[in-house]
Design an enzyme around this catalytic site. Sequence first.
Site, PDB file in Angstrom:
ATOM      1  N   CYS A  28      42.634  42.758  66.404  1.00  0.00           N
ATOM      2  CA  CYS A  28      42.876  43.917  65.273  1.00  0.00           C
ATOM      3  C   CYS A  28      43.612  44.656  64.945  1.00  0.00           C
ATOM      4  O   CYS A  28      43.621  45.540  64.392  1.00  0.00           O
ATOM      5  CB  CYS A  28      42.031  44.641  66.551  1.00  0.00           C
ATOM      6  N   CYS A  63      46.546  41.099  75.336  1.00  0.00           N
ATOM      7  CA  CYS A  63      45.482  42.085  76.103  1.00  0.00           C
ATOM      8  C   CYS A  63      46.340  42.356  78.187  1.00  0.00           C
ATOM      9  O   CYS A  63      46.278  40.883  78.046  1.00  0.00           O
ATOM     10  CB  CYS A  63      44.129  41.878  75.253  1.00  0.00           C
ATOM     11  N   CYS A  65      47.685  45.753  75.893  1.00  0.00           N
ATOM     12  CA  CYS A  65      48.525  46.098  75.555  1.00  0.00           C
ATOM     13  C   CYS A  65      48.893  47.306  76.267  1.00  0.00           C
ATOM     14  O   CYS A  65      49.192  48.198  76.899  1.00  0.00           O
ATOM     15  CB  CYS A  65      48.223  46.080  74.142  1.00  0.00           C
ATOM     16  N   CYS A 110      42.946  51.987  73.948  1.00  0.00           N
ATOM     17  CA  CYS A 110      42.183  50.674  72.642  1.00  0.00           C
ATOM     18  C   CYS A 110      42.183  50.411  71.633  1.00  0.00           C
ATOM     19  O   CYS A 110      41.302  51.415  71.085  1.00  0.00           O
ATOM     20  CB  CYS A 110      41.527  50.605  74.145  1.00  0.00           C
TER      21      CYS A 110
END
Length: 102
Positions: A55, A72, A74, A83
């Site tokens: 993303c 991930c 993160c 998130c």
Amino acid sequence: MIESYSDSFVAMKKFAETYAKRTNTFFCNDLSITQIVLEGLAKHKDEYGAPLCPCRHYDDKSEEVASTYWNCPCVPMRERKECHCMLFLTKDNEFAGSSQTL
């Protein structure tokens, strides 16, 4: 969710379910968002060997994978339960569903 996915997708799905339960976070009430994020994580795992956050924009994805900050889960997720992808949401988040399984 559709059942015919790559091994990496299945691994990311299992990871996400386990991590959501462990951190008491929930998947988005729109499971299409969850599916797209998991697909992106699986693609990065296949291409770079690590589930780099799908993303965000990166100038050099290989360099980002090596730094591990955006892999991930993160660092913001691990430290503050933030998130960016909306994969793991706290129950007070307006977009959080009630499920920790897919």
